[in-house]
Design a protein around this motif. Structure first.
Motif, PDB file in Angstrom:
ATOM      1  N   ARG B 261      21.737  -8.503  -7.491  1.00 13.91           N
ATOM      2  CA  ARG B 261      22.043  -7.581  -6.297  1.00 13.91           C
ATOM      3  C   ARG B 261      23.008  -8.054  -5.108  1.00 13.91           C
ATOM      4  NH1 ARG B 261      17.875  -3.550  -7.715  1.00 13.91           N
ATOM      5  NH2 ARG B 261      16.244  -4.969  -6.984  1.00 13.91           N
ATOM      6  N   SER B 262      23.826  -7.280  -4.677  1.00 12.77           N
ATOM      7  CA  SER B 262      24.586  -7.840  -3.330  1.00 12.77           C
ATOM      8  C   SER B 262      23.983  -7.490  -2.066  1.00 12.77           C
ATOM      9  CB  SER B 262      25.962  -7.315  -3.463  1.00 12.77           C
ATOM     10  OG  SER B 262      26.100  -6.273  -3.485  1.00 12.77           O
ATOM     11  N   PHE B 263      22.767  -6.804  -2.174  1.00 12.95           N
ATOM     12  CA  PHE B 263      21.957  -6.172  -1.045  1.00 12.95           C
ATOM     13  C   PHE B 263      20.765  -6.247  -1.417  1.00 12.95           C
ATOM     14  CE2 PHE B 263      23.079  -2.944  -4.136  1.00 12.95           C
ATOM     15  CZ  PHE B 263      21.879  -2.224  -4.045  1.00 12.95           C
ATOM     16  N   VAL B 264      19.836  -6.053  -0.399  1.00  8.81           N
ATOM     17  CA  VAL B 264      18.322  -6.124  -0.551  1.00  8.81           C
ATOM     18  C   VAL B 264      17.998  -4.716  -0.637  1.00  8.81           C
ATOM     19  CG1 VAL B 264      16.239  -6.502   0.484  1.00  8.81           C
ATOM     20  CG2 VAL B 264      18.038  -8.089   0.916  1.00  8.81           C
ATOM     21  N   ALA B 265      17.334  -4.276  -1.887  1.00  5.15           N
ATOM     22  CA  ALA B 265      16.762  -3.086  -2.120  1.00  5.15           C
ATOM     23  C   ALA B 265      15.113  -3.078  -1.698  1.00  5.15           C
ATOM     24  CB  ALA B 265      16.752  -2.783  -3.919  1.00  5.15           C
ATOM     25  N   PRO B 266      14.566  -1.943  -1.558  1.00  5.30           N
ATOM     26  CA  PRO B 266      13.011  -1.865  -1.198  1.00  5.30           C
ATOM     27  C   PRO B 266      12.209  -2.570  -2.317  1.00  5.30           C
ATOM     28  CG  PRO B 266      14.131   0.174  -1.619  1.00  5.30           C
ATOM     29  CD  PRO B 266      15.251  -0.516  -1.325  1.00  5.30           C
ATOM     30  N   ASP B 267      12.867  -2.440  -3.710  1.00  5.21           N
ATOM     31  CA  ASP B 267      12.204  -3.000  -4.631  1.00  5.21           C
ATOM     32  C   ASP B 267      11.757  -4.790  -4.614  1.00  5.21           C
ATOM     33  OD1 ASP B 267      14.151  -0.934  -5.546  1.00  5.21           O
ATOM     34  OD2 ASP B 267      12.390  -0.767  -6.773  1.00  5.21           O
ATOM     35  N   ASP B 268      13.025  -5.233  -3.964  1.00 10.26           N
ATOM     36  CA  ASP B 268      12.944  -6.795  -3.803  1.00 10.26           C
ATOM     37  C   ASP B 268      11.724  -7.110  -3.008  1.00 10.26           C
ATOM     38  OD1 ASP B 268      15.257  -7.295  -5.359  1.00 10.26           O
ATOM     39  OD2 ASP B 268      16.553  -6.655  -3.665  1.00 10.26           O
ATOM     40  N   VAL B 294      -5.240  -6.558  -1.321  1.00 11.74           N
ATOM     41  CA  VAL B 294      -5.078  -5.660   0.086  1.00 11.74           C
ATOM     42  C   VAL B 294      -3.768  -5.462   0.145  1.00 11.74           C
ATOM     43  CG1 VAL B 294      -5.275  -5.839   2.415  1.00 11.74           C
ATOM     44  CG2 VAL B 294      -7.412  -6.401   1.184  1.00 11.74           C
ATOM     45  N   ILE B 295      -2.817  -6.424   0.087  1.00 11.11           N
ATOM     46  CA  ILE B 295      -1.495  -6.362   0.075  1.00 11.11           C
ATOM     47  C   ILE B 295      -0.819  -5.268  -1.030  1.00 11.11           C
ATOM     48  CG2 ILE B 295       0.844  -7.428  -0.171  1.00 11.11           C
ATOM     49  CD1 ILE B 295      -0.622  -8.459   2.474  1.00 11.11           C
ATOM     50  N   GLU B 296      -1.132  -5.258  -2.149  1.00  8.53           N
ATOM     51  CA  GLU B 296      -1.019  -4.251  -3.280  1.00  8.53           C
ATOM     52  C   GLU B 296      -1.539  -3.060  -2.805  1.00  8.53           C
ATOM     53  OE1 GLU B 296       0.392  -5.241  -6.043  1.00  8.53           O
ATOM     54  OE2 GLU B 296      -0.180  -7.226  -6.580  1.00  8.53           O
ATOM     55  N   GLU B 297      -2.579  -2.903  -2.174  1.00  6.92           N
ATOM     56  CA  GLU B 297      -2.991  -1.677  -1.882  1.00  6.92           C
ATOM     57  C   GLU B 297      -2.017  -1.115  -0.602  1.00  6.92           C
ATOM     58  OE1 GLU B 297      -6.873  -1.611   0.044  1.00  6.92           O
ATOM     59  OE2 GLU B 297      -6.443   0.153   1.292  1.00  6.92           O
ATOM     60  N   ILE B 298      -1.559  -2.052   0.465  1.00  6.47           N
ATOM     61  CA  ILE B 298      -0.720  -1.567   1.385  1.00  6.47           C
ATOM     62  C   ILE B 298       0.448  -1.235   0.842  1.00  6.47           C
ATOM     63  CG2 ILE B 298       0.608  -2.557   3.241  1.00  6.47           C
ATOM     64  CD1 ILE B 298      -1.952  -4.271   4.068  1.00  6.47           C
ATOM     65  N   LEU B 299       1.118  -1.908  -0.022  1.00  5.82           N
ATOM     66  CA  LEU B 299       2.367  -1.624  -0.774  1.00  5.82           C
ATOM     67  C   LEU B 299       2.392  -0.204  -1.222  1.00  5.82           C
ATOM     68  CD1 LEU B 299       3.465  -5.001  -2.360  1.00  5.82           C
ATOM     69  CD2 LEU B 299       4.434  -3.956  -0.144  1.00  5.82           C
ATOM     70  N   ALA B 300       1.185   0.313  -1.864  1.00  8.16           N
ATOM     71  CA  ALA B 300       0.863   1.493  -2.524  1.00  8.16           C
ATOM     72  C   ALA B 300       0.967   2.620  -1.413  1.00  8.16           C
ATOM     73  CB  ALA B 300      -0.004   1.481  -3.424  1.00  8.16           C
ATOM     74  N   LYS B 301       0.911   2.311  -0.211  1.00 10.61           N
ATOM     75  CA  LYS B 301       0.801   3.295   0.733  1.00 10.61           C
ATOM     76  C   LYS B 301       1.910   3.525   1.915  1.00 10.61           C
ATOM     77  CE  LYS B 301      -4.213   3.660   1.778  1.00 10.61           C
ATOM     78  NZ  LYS B 301      -5.245   2.793   2.236  1.00 10.61           N
ATOM     79  N   VAL B 302       2.391   2.434   1.910  1.00  6.85           N
ATOM     80  CA  VAL B 302       3.563   2.338   2.923  1.00  6.85           C
ATOM     81  C   VAL B 302       5.034   3.053   2.375  1.00  6.85           C
ATOM     82  CG1 VAL B 302       5.222   1.101   4.372  1.00  6.85           C
ATOM     83  CG2 VAL B 302       2.897   0.502   4.065  1.00  6.85           C
ATOM     84  N   ALA B 303       5.312   4.208   2.961  1.00  2.44           N
ATOM     85  CA  ALA B 303       6.479   5.017   2.705  1.00  2.44           C
ATOM     86  C   ALA B 303       7.767   4.008   2.434  1.00  2.44           C
ATOM     87  CB  ALA B 303       6.652   6.059   3.354  1.00  2.44           C
ATOM     88  N   VAL B 304       8.260   4.212   1.536  1.00  2.75           N
ATOM     89  CA  VAL B 304       9.848   3.630   1.421  1.00  2.75           C
ATOM     90  C   VAL B 304      10.859   4.455   2.257  1.00  2.75           C
ATOM     91  CG1 VAL B 304      11.511   2.920  -0.319  1.00  2.75           C
ATOM     92  CG2 VAL B 304       9.188   2.635  -0.854  1.00  2.75           C
ATOM     93  N   PRO B 305      11.558   4.085   3.178  1.00  3.23           N
ATOM     94  CA  PRO B 305      12.426   4.744   3.798  1.00  3.23           C
ATOM     95  C   PRO B 305      13.603   4.940   2.768  1.00  3.23           C
ATOM     96  CG  PRO B 305      11.988   2.636   4.934  1.00  3.23           C
ATOM     97  CD  PRO B 305      11.526   2.584   3.737  1.00  3.23           C
ATOM     98  N   THR B 306      14.224   5.955   2.804  1.00  2.00           N
ATOM     99  CA  THR B 306      14.955   6.577   1.666  1.00  2.00           C
ATOM    100  C   THR B 306      16.637   6.641   2.228  1.00  2.00           C
ATOM    101  OG1 THR B 306      14.493   8.728   1.741  1.00  2.00           O
ATOM    102  CG2 THR B 306      13.792   7.379  -0.132  1.00  2.00           C
ATOM    103  N   GLY B 307      16.690   6.277   3.665  1.00  2.00           N
ATOM    104  CA  GLY B 307      17.951   6.310   4.205  1.00  2.00           C
ATOM    105  C   GLY B 307      18.479   7.639   4.683  1.00  2.00           C
TER     106      GLY B 307
END
Lengths: 695, 307
Positions: B261-268, B294-307
């Motif tokens: 990818r030429s940019f960073v995606a939230p997936d990265d 714990v990190i996995e749990e946080i990732l499952a909670k923090v909303a992904v900004p969709t621009g």
């Protein structure tokens, strides 16, 4: 709902930004002032706009949280009242000119703006106010004929841009409630569009032909009377500083700036030229010579008129002029009606100016005085702000038509011969010279051209000529002694020589077209544009102007320049002080740089706006897929990335969802310009699954 | 260019390390982000193999240091010795002066030696007898340790773990990969024939290119949101530091480059976050291994900004 309808309800998204409100208020006030500044609207509307609108803004700011049905009802009633008032004004007023409708319309706009200002709870309402203030500015520009409006336009631009900027910032604040800091507003969002607008307007200016500014249904006229003439039918000219009969008229300006030819007689021994005072503006579809009056009696030094009988003419709407001496007409299908509206800037002679031949005059007093030679005088002295419209009929003529209508060959009424062939004792050498120059020509038309050509070759135009010696003949002095002079000498010599050849002719006094101001589209006539030239009678055709100094065009359509070139020449005229060559290259270079910068800015802006549109496309498309997935029981958790969610949709059997996810991701986070075909595929996918869901 | 370097490295490393593409990707991401890598796991799962595969693929100089309790800092940094023939003191560089340094079983070295190593990793220079010597560019440390071994070890403290861009747990290979290993496909046999796919200069350029991968402001917000969530999580006593946030962004940039990818995606960000963050937070329970959960749990909670 148990709440009765008249109780106030909370407003969904009240706008609390005071700077935004202030900026919108400033824009609205600027537009309102621009209208009021034209001095045409009544005191009630003026008060409502200049005092009422700020108070209404203050009121609606304080009541922005609650929405009152009663207030809305009151505004509705007010609007209906304003409309009824407008219709009433239009019906009772005798509509003579379009101006009579424009003023009530402007007042209506002011009232609507005031009423609307009472209820501005949300940002949307403020933006509506901003837009309607732009409409008000347009109304002001319809009323305006001067450059003064430009200042208001510039001020409004400042206010409007500030408002939009603040509105944008305010929108971002409400859209992103999670972030506690004010998101940075991209600077480009202002510079880009502004540059693009500037670029497009410059391009439009350069490309579009000069607008034909008048349509045949608009006949503006307005009276701004300084005083009545003591001797009705007489001539008065306050611009000569106390000359004329109306010495006690109370003119503000007694100094002389006008042309001494606009008087009962024209003494060619007088020297001194009028200055550059702006005397009137003319709205016309093409430039023409604005004729004022004619002289037929020549005594060797002074021109005067042998006509002193004035005939009152009047009309309910248009004043029809009478058919006058030598006023012959060619029946031509190409005859054109030519409208000119004159806006008086400085009091001048009480003459109605217009292109030959005036058919109708729209004049506020509906009453004029006409002399037998067709000269039109007003019964009042016209002050600044007076407006009248003249409709002329112009018949195309050419050399062949004029050669056929030769006064030397075709018989014509005796009364024309006695008046327009009259000559005092003209020195023999003048008559001999006229014969010698024209000996090779057989028709009147060609003889005139021969005389013009001789004068162009052997005499020169100069404002700096010695005084006329006592007893000397002005024509003789010009042709044989000075060999230089200005329009009076040149025009008089042509008339005298023509008469000595038996060709009926006269001297006309008027104005050259003046300079067209590309900003207003009006011709600006200065006192120094006053001019005199010769007119020759052609039996069956009428009077035709000839001018050895400034080529009176035979009527047949004038060149239509594009707005850009006239703008450039107008601006060039303003910068005459610069050395010509340097000035031109600087102008060209400046223009090129301007166009380049504008091009860059608009390109940049285009790309940026495209990206922004794409980002919002990503958002929309993601929401569409959420809807599709939701129907299949796959909801998107906020912690799912678009790609993860669409991956799960792909697994659930929506083919192509993964690819759509990649595109959405690229568009949303990569600022990547998507391929149109890719976007099309994704949108087809969305449409297909949406319609499936509906069925 | 960086994308090509990343793709070549990835192809090379996965030839040696079978069945672990995600781990290989993370290891290369650490390398391309300009950071260092810590591999934690039981012996025999291929820690050294991965480190060697990377080192050989990068080209340049490679040194290996075996962590033992008698290892002294000077053994790593080098010493100043008197040259008789030249009649002058000369600096003799230690094994740290290499593009890729493999520190095996770093937790067996004494804290003093560990500190010297980590100092060099952070500063990218070594000071001996008052003189400063810059380390070569690029400089990548791959350290391994067995966290389950306790006797005779000196576990790295939190501040030292923070120096590593990410911590990788290889885990046991799948049955298929293990079969391939038995059949001689992959593993150390392959390692012998592994050719470098790049050179130190190209790699250094690729690293600086990765730093310039565009990051949308929504991604920045996402990274900040994740870091903030680690600080406010009830089970965490010390959340992610600002250095951790920066590391997360850098490794995400590198990961984006690796996946093309030429940019960073939230997936990265999401993909690299556990490896980048779990070793940098301290849980109230003191349990190191629960951090990833714990990190996995946080990732499952923090909303992904969709621009």
């Amino acid at each position: 709902m148990s709440t009765p309808f008249w109780r106030s309800a909370p407003v969904a998204e009240p706008e609390s930004s005071v700077p935004l409100r202030s900026a919108v208020l400033a824009s609205v006030l600027i537009a309102a002032t621009a209208i009021v500044n034209e001095g045409l609207v009544g005191p009630a509307a003026t008060t409502a706009s200049l005092i009422g609108i700020p108070l209404a803004f203050w009121w609606s700011h304080h009541h922005r949280h609650r929405e009152s049905a009663l207030l809305k009802l009151a505004i509705a009633v007010g609007l209906i009242a304003a409309l009824i008032g407008f219709i009433g004004q239009v019906r009772t007023a005798q509509i003579v000119s379009a101006l009579d409708v424009q003023i009530p319309l402007a007042e209506l706009f002011l009232w609507v703006q005031f009423l609307h200002s009472l209820h501005l709870p949300a940002r949307r309402d403020l933006m509506f106010s901003l837009v309607s203030s732009l409409v008000m500015l347009a109304v002001a520009s319809v009323l305006s004929v001067g450059m003064g409006l430009g200042i208001f336009v510039l001020l409004w631009l400042g206010g409007g841009l500030t408002s939009m900027h603040l509105a944008h910032a305010s929108r971002l604040r409400t859209k992103l409630p999670l972030t506690d800091h004010t998101p940075p507003v991209p600077r480009r969002s202002l510079v880009g569009p502004a540059g693009a607008v500037l670029g497009f307007s410059v391009l439009a200016f350069l490309v579009f032909p000069t607008a034909r500014t008048i349509s045949p249904i608009v006949f503006p006229s307005k009276l701004s009377v300084i005083s009545r003439l003591l001797h009705e039918g007489g001539l008065s000219n306050p611009s000569l500083g106390g000359n004329g009969e109306d010495v006690d008229g109370g003119f503000a300006d007694r100094s002389s700036f006008g042309y001494f030819g606009f008087a009962e007689s024209l003494d060619t021994s007088l020297r001194g030229r009028p200055d550059d005072t702006l005397v009137m503006r003319v709205r016309a579809q093409a430039p023409a010579f604005w004729r004022g009056q004619t002289f037929d009696r020549w005594d060797g030094r002074t021109w005067s008129s042998s006509f002193d009988a004035v005939v009152p003419i009047s009309g309910e709407e248009a004043i029809q002029t009478l058919s006058t001496l030598g006023d012959d007409r060619v029946d031509s299908p190409d005859a054109e009606r030519f409208l000119q509206t004159f806006y008086i800037e400085r009091p001048g002679p009480n003459l109605i100016f217009g292109a030959y031949r005036i058919d109708e005059v729209f004049f506020g007093e509906r009453y004029l005085l006409e002399l037998e030679d067709g000269t039109l005088r007003t019964g009042v002295n016209l002050g600044k702000g007076s407006i009248y419209t003249v409709m002329s009929e112009m018949t195309p003529v050419d050399g062949n038509l004029l050669r056929a209508a030769d006064p030397l060959a075709v018989p014509y009424p005796n009364v024309i011969a006695t008046r327009y062939l009259q000559l005092p004792d003209v020195p023999d050498r003048v008559v001999d010279l006229a014969r010698e120059i024209t000996s090779g020509e057989s028709t009147t038309f060609d003889k005139i051209h021969a005389l013009e050509a001789w004068m162009a070759d052997n005499t020169s135009y100069s404002l700096d000529i010695p005084p006329l010696q006592p007893g000397a003949d002005a024509v003789d002095q010009f042709l044989f002694v000075d060999r230089k002079g200005f329009c009076e000498q040149i025009g008089s010599s042509l008339v005298v020589m023509l008469r000595s050849l038996g060709i009926p002719s006269r001297l006309v006094i008027g104005y050259t077209p003046g300079e067209r101001n590309p900003f207003t589209g009006l011709y600006e006539v200065k006192a120094s544009d006053a001019h005199s030239w010769a007119e020759v009678y052609f039996p069956g055709v009428g009077w035709q102007g000839f001018d050895p100094t400034a080529q009176v065009p035979l009527f047949g359509g004038s060149e239509v320049a594009n707005t850009g070139s006239s703008l450039l020449s107008y601006l060039a005229g303003r910068f005459d002080a610069l050395p010509q060559i340097v000035g031109r290259s600087v102008r060209v270079a400046g223009m090129a740089i301007l166009v380049g910068v504008i091009g860059l800015l608009s390109w940049n802006w285009r790309a940026e706006s495209r990206r922004r549109r794409m980002r919002s496309w990503a958002h929309r498309t993601l929401e569409a897929f959420e809807e599709i997935g939701g129907r299949r029981g796959i909801a998107r958790s906020p912690a799912d990335t678009p790609l993860e969610y669409l991956d799960s949709l792909e697994l659930a059997g929506i083919e192509g969802a993964r690819r759509a996810g990649e595109l959405i991701t690229a568009s949303a986070y990569g600022s990547v310009d998507l391929d149109v075909s890719d976007v099309g595929i994704v949108e087809d996918l969305v449409d297909a699954h949406r319609s499936k869901g509906r069925r | 260019m960086a994308a090509q370097v990343a793709a070549d490295l990835f192809a090379n490393v996965t030839r040696a390390l079978r069945g672990k593409p995600d781990e290989a990707r993370l290891a290369i991401a650490a390398l391309l982000s300009g950071g260092h890598l810590l591999i934690e796991d039981v012996p025999g799962v291929g820690k050294t193999l991965l480190a060697k595969a990377i080192a050989q693929s990068v080209g340049g100089t490679f040194r290996r240091i075996q962590g033992t309790p008698d290892l002294l800092p000077a053994d790593l940094t080098g010493i100043t010795m008197y040259r008789r023939e030249a009649e002058s003191w000369e600096f003799q560089p230690g094994p740290l002066f290499a593009n890729v340094v493999l520190v095996d079983e770093i937790n067996r070295a004494t804290p003093r030696t560990q500190a010297a190593t980590l100092e060099a990793m952070e500063e990218r220079q070594v000071t001996v007898d008052g003189r400063t010597h810059p380390l070569p560019k690029p400089f990548l440390v791959i350290a391994t340790q067995n966290p389950f071994e306790h006797a005779g070890t000196f576990p790295l403290v939190e501040g030292q773990r923070d120096r590593f861009s990410l911590v990788l747990e290889l885990g046991l290979p799948g049955r298929q990969s293990e079969r391939e290993l038995l059949l001689g496909q992959g593993g150390t046999d392959v390692l012998r024939h592994l050719k470098p796919t790049t050179d130190p200069t190209t790699l250094a350029n690729a690293i600086s290119e990765v730093h310039r991968v565009p990051v949308h402001e929504a991604i920045t917000e996402y990274v900040l949101d994740i870091s903030a969530a680690t600080r406010s999580h009830p089970a965490v006593s010390l959340g992610a530091s600002p250095r951790a946030s920066l590391s997360l962004l850098r490794v995400a940039q590198a990961h984006a480059t690796i996946v093309g990818r030429s940019f960073v995606a939230p997936d990265d960000v999401k993909r690299v976050a556990p490896a980048v963050l779990s070793h940098r937070i301290i849980l109230s329970s003191g349990d190191l291994r629960a951090a990833t959960a714990v990190i996995e749990e946080i990732l499952a909670k923090v909303a992904v900004p969709t621009g």
